[in-house]
Design an enzyme around this catalytic site. Structure first.
Site, short mmCIF file in Angstrom:
data_model
loop_
_atom_site.label_atom_id
_atom_site.label_comp_id
_atom_site.label_asym_id
_atom_site.label_seq_id
_atom_site.Cartn_x
_atom_site.Cartn_y
_atom_site.Cartn_z
N SER A 298 109.87 34.55 -41.87
CA SER A 298 109.42 33.27 -42.41
C SER A 298 110.49 32.18 -42.30
CB SER A 298 109.02 33.43 -43.88
OG SER A 298 108.04 34.42 -44.03
N HIS B 246 96.64 43.58 -68.19
CA HIS B 246 96.70 45.01 -68.49
C HIS B 246 96.24 45.23 -69.93
CE1 HIS B 246 98.72 45.38 -64.79
NE2 HIS B 246 99.92 45.76 -65.17
N THR C 85 107.51 34.23 -50.85
CA THR C 85 106.15 34.26 -50.30
C THR C 85 105.28 35.37 -50.91
OG1 THR C 85 106.94 35.66 -48.50
CG2 THR C 85 106.86 33.29 -48.07
N CYS D 23 105.64 45.25 -66.18
CA CYS D 23 104.55 44.49 -66.80
C CYS D 23 103.87 45.24 -67.96
CB CYS D 23 103.51 44.11 -65.76
SG CYS D 23 103.05 45.44 -64.64
#
Lengths: 348, 348, 348, 348
Positions: free
Chosen positions: B40, B241, B12, B148
């Protein structure tokens, strides 16, 4: 004390408006002449300026009649916020006609007998004025302040260079939108975006500090010899340039030493107590996530350089981040401080 | 071809949603298990996910019943987009229970027998899996992709290191908001602002590339030895980025050589024609003011690194700027490409 | 003049910080007590507050020891910037214990004997305090100011209602991020976006003006009876709510009449010359594209409502746009002005 | 099927680029002529266009040689994205020379024999073309689509007007930056700001829907007679106009009825299955905080109007919010859908 009458060249532009704002109630200077393009001439300032500062249009300027930029103003001292497409010739006209020109424009910064001046960094360049006066054949001269990104960089490098000897600097800037004037940057280039390029900017930032930290020999400046890499970027910030620095020194240094040197830095404007001089030209902040433009750019009226995150570098010696208010300390405020210094020295 | 059933851990969350989006209609994999917190569990995915991608919630996932993150999913391969506060233990539980865990979380990246894998950069680290299997006593293992910001950096450094030998890198990042998840960054930190600090980020970016460009000897990786400075900043960009790089090499290089090496770079994913592999892992753009996040982040589905402004450095050897889509090539897409590579190699 | 000691409830929050900022050097009040959650209690304010205003943390507050929000402060007057999850009970505790509570929180705004007070709009509601004192059995009471969006709306409707009789109002707001506190709105909801919904906001904006423009009969307020539609939206602005209004009146009106009525509006705070009262509670701007938050929100210290674009309506009678500084006139400044009025009236 | 050759007038501008993007691989049309100013003429499109869409410059257009906007293109059908300063005359020249002009420009929208056409709303205005042909003395004619803000408004009002009779509408728009073209809005007007005014916009939005929902009698349109208030604002959003509506009807209505009518609305483009026609011209979303530009503007390729928050109004009858992709359904996509409809009707 009687105030010195001053004129503003390019009075309706972004830098011109800052001059008008910052000189309202100035203790040394009083605006008597506002000069702009022919389109505006003959009308009162309040009717032609598209005032875009969040403070009120100063009453002393509002009703002045705008003139063209010809060298016949009553004021013998003029501040120039002219666009570089016209600044070169107009400023020279004024200097030749005997005026003191305190300029924020880039055109004459690299002229060999023109001071590229930051009061805290290189007041000795004031000596160059004498050579200029000879060249122009009278009392007129031009004094310039550096590019907005350069100002922050040079202010921080100066005390470090004196203490440790700067050898190499890699700088990445995240520059504010106001640096491009108004309308300047398109909103479609700014919202949800970074533009990794600003025309002509890196060239200036890589060279101007070398003149600023150079030494005057006779009628010229011997440039400093350290190396600078500049990566200039435009980001979605209204005011305040953020710059990351990796710096290599001649000597080994500790973060404690660097912090102390920056905190203790005082220059001639501080010693003379000039009206626009911040008590601390460099403010060092401790929080890990500072300085931030929106929170810190207005410290000391936008006239201090804010430094944070002083830490060891893996590649060079020291890393840090700095913030400079680009339209105050980086432009109009820089020129006004220069004029205050010249006044204190009896030159204007 | 029958597709391999896969599960998503942390389904999620922001990365989990990207997994669900990118795996809709995937030719190798089919989502059969969606795992999230107890809150959940037991409800259908569409009822608990706060879907925040501009494409539709995929129909194949919408009605799956969400499970807790216990190691009893039908799928024997799981992608992990878990938050680092819980990823460490859960991923290990799955590995110990015999599952293949393809993780985007940071927790196990530096474990000595865990591959920190970019298909184009270091497929040899796949060999480490054997040692892990022994450790876990079964068929289970963990494979991670880097941070990242690291992904963009390592992808560009890899071919340059092979060609010229990287010695030093100064990197400043201007990172997107999505990197912090949702709600993540406060709007009051983003609008008209830069935050010159991201917790734990610089540490990762300064070390992960050394493992990525290291060499496998036996059961561990000998890290590369070049030096990296990372200055990580958060700017007002949704995705993508931007990183400025000054790079020093062992050999003298020209901008032409660097450009050619980057353009010609191809890795194992390209040779194998993996579904998520872009034809060009690195795209070099010529315009002076590119790459820009809003214009270039989606090139090749967000799986290429976009490089521009290759120029000589005054301080080191070469300066350039790169752009990486942080939630695709920098997160979910990286993990999926890793899984595709493992499948092509017969490991899953 | 000896200043009245005051406390701040919720002193570390966004509204609490504004109280601390605006009360530094206040001529009536002096902060002596800063109250917050247990987590902060016992530490000095400067060590627990995440100060997020661009002005300096006031020295007078910095070293005060933070207390919990229990009704035993030395100051007998407290400003409340408490979150609505706790404000209801705490404020009542203080009132019951004999304190004057000047609250910005929503909890007691609609209580029948609690003034919902804007000094310029309805000073007669001060009379309700007597009934409250009876209820609480002592000298304590609560006075509230309205929601930030309501303030702008009610200030503009008040003089128009007196002059022409307001019948119907359709209002769409474009509300600033600071209205949601810090961290408040996610940057991913703000950048390149509008959120056309703010929880519970429209309900407040549709009802509060009816109490504000109502009349006091005995121990309660008879609400005004005009109709309001509120469409509340969150936009990417730091401070300053912009509101478009279409207004229908009982009488026919011209734009000239409306302009004159708004410009000439003065209230009790102006007559009394209260420290925070702007000379003009409503400033009418002429430029076609004003007011704009970034240019106009700080006019008169953020305490005036800025109105522009007064024009005829096709559907109702008059259209206009207004701007209110949501955290000053719309929150902390509103409460302080209320306190100043109570002091001038001898109630505190 | 052989595709119809088409030209683009104003091909290098913002709308022109959208035409080029949306017509790549179109099943009816093939771009053969790209027309722009003299400055660009004679060069290939890829060399003169400053391509600013995040998708690739289509290969079919990249190498076309740009022509001036003279009525001698090979294509007999031209799309016009011309600036209004030149569109009036050029479009008429083309029409007079026998061309079919499908225009997004405002100049001829209000000409009595020019259809102001939305396929779902008023296909009967196609009949006006015959009268134009007579006027121009040949086969040429102009068909226009409305202003971007009007499109969303008219699409929603049409089915409601048929079902319940629209009487009054108060609309406030929060319009995207791309609506002003490139460079268009200054970043300094967009970041941390709202501009509550867009030149000439409200006039268009208050009148165009009346022609769109009017009825054709003979050679002209009898305008609808309901009343519209438009408050047009520029906000910091890249694409997607958000509009709040308060609507008064002739009949009493419930939110359920309104929802059903909007959901069930289908027009001629849907019946004909035109390539650019979304299956649902209006998509109703249920979540309280939707539609949002960044999440919802691309639903159905940007060709649907997204409606949310249907609720009772205190002042009129129904309140709701809508979102329209201003450069797709509000501009280039609207014109293309118009052309598809004309083709399906055998008119081009």
């Amino acid at each position: 004390m009687k105030r010195i009458p001053v004129g503003i060249l390019g009075a309706t532009g972004a830098v011109g408006q800052r001059f008008v704002q910052l000189l309202e109630n100035h203790s040394y200077f009083e605006i008597t002449d506002l000069c702009a393009s022919e389109r505006s001439a003959g009308k009162s300032y309040k009717d032609v300026v598209l005032w875009r500062l969040p403070t009120k249009l100063p009453a002393n300027a509002a009703n002045l009649e705008v003139k063209t930029c010809e060298a016949n103003t009553g004021a013998k001292v003029v501040f120039s916020g002219l666009d570089s497409t016209v600044a070169g010739e107009i400023e020279e006209n004024f200097a030749r006609a005997g005026y003191a020109v305190i300029s924020n424009s880039k055109n004459h910064r690299m002229d060999s007998d023109v001071p590229l001046l930051i009061g805290e960094v290189n007041p000795d360049q004031i000596k160059l004025i004498e050579f200029q006066k000879k060249r122009f054949g009278g009392d007129g001269f031009i004094v310039t302040n550096p590019n907005c990104t350069t100002v922050g960089l040079a202010m921080v490098l100066k005390p470090l260079d004196e203490a440790f000897g700067v050898e190499r600097v890699v700088m990445t800037s995240m520059q504010a939108l106001s640096g491009a004037g108004y309308p300047g940057v398109s909103a479609l280039d700014a919202v949800d975006n970074v533009v990794p390029y600003i025309e002509d900017e890196e060239e200036k930032v890589e060279v101007e500090p070398l003149k600023l930290l150079g030494k005057v020999y006779g009628n010229e400046v011997k440039f400093a010899s350290f190396k600078i890499d500049a990566h200039c970027n435009r980001v979605s910030v209204r005011d305040g340039h953020t710059e990351t620095l990796s710096i290599g020194f001649k000597k080994r240094v500790t973060t404690t030493q660097v912090t102390r040197v920056l905190k203790n830095f005082r220059g001639l404007p501080q010693k003379l107590g000039l009206p626009s001089a911040p008590k601390e030209p460099i403010v060092v902040v401790e929080e890990a996530n500072r300085p931030q433009p929106v929170l810190d750019r207005d410290i000391n009226g936008g006239m201090s350089i804010i430094v944070g995150r002083i830490r060891e570098s893996n590649v060079l010696d020291i890393n840090l981040v700095l913030l400079v208010h680009n339209t105050i300390r980086g432009a109009a405020g820089a020129a006004i401080l220069n004029a205050e210094l010249l006044k204190a020295r009896g030159i204007i």
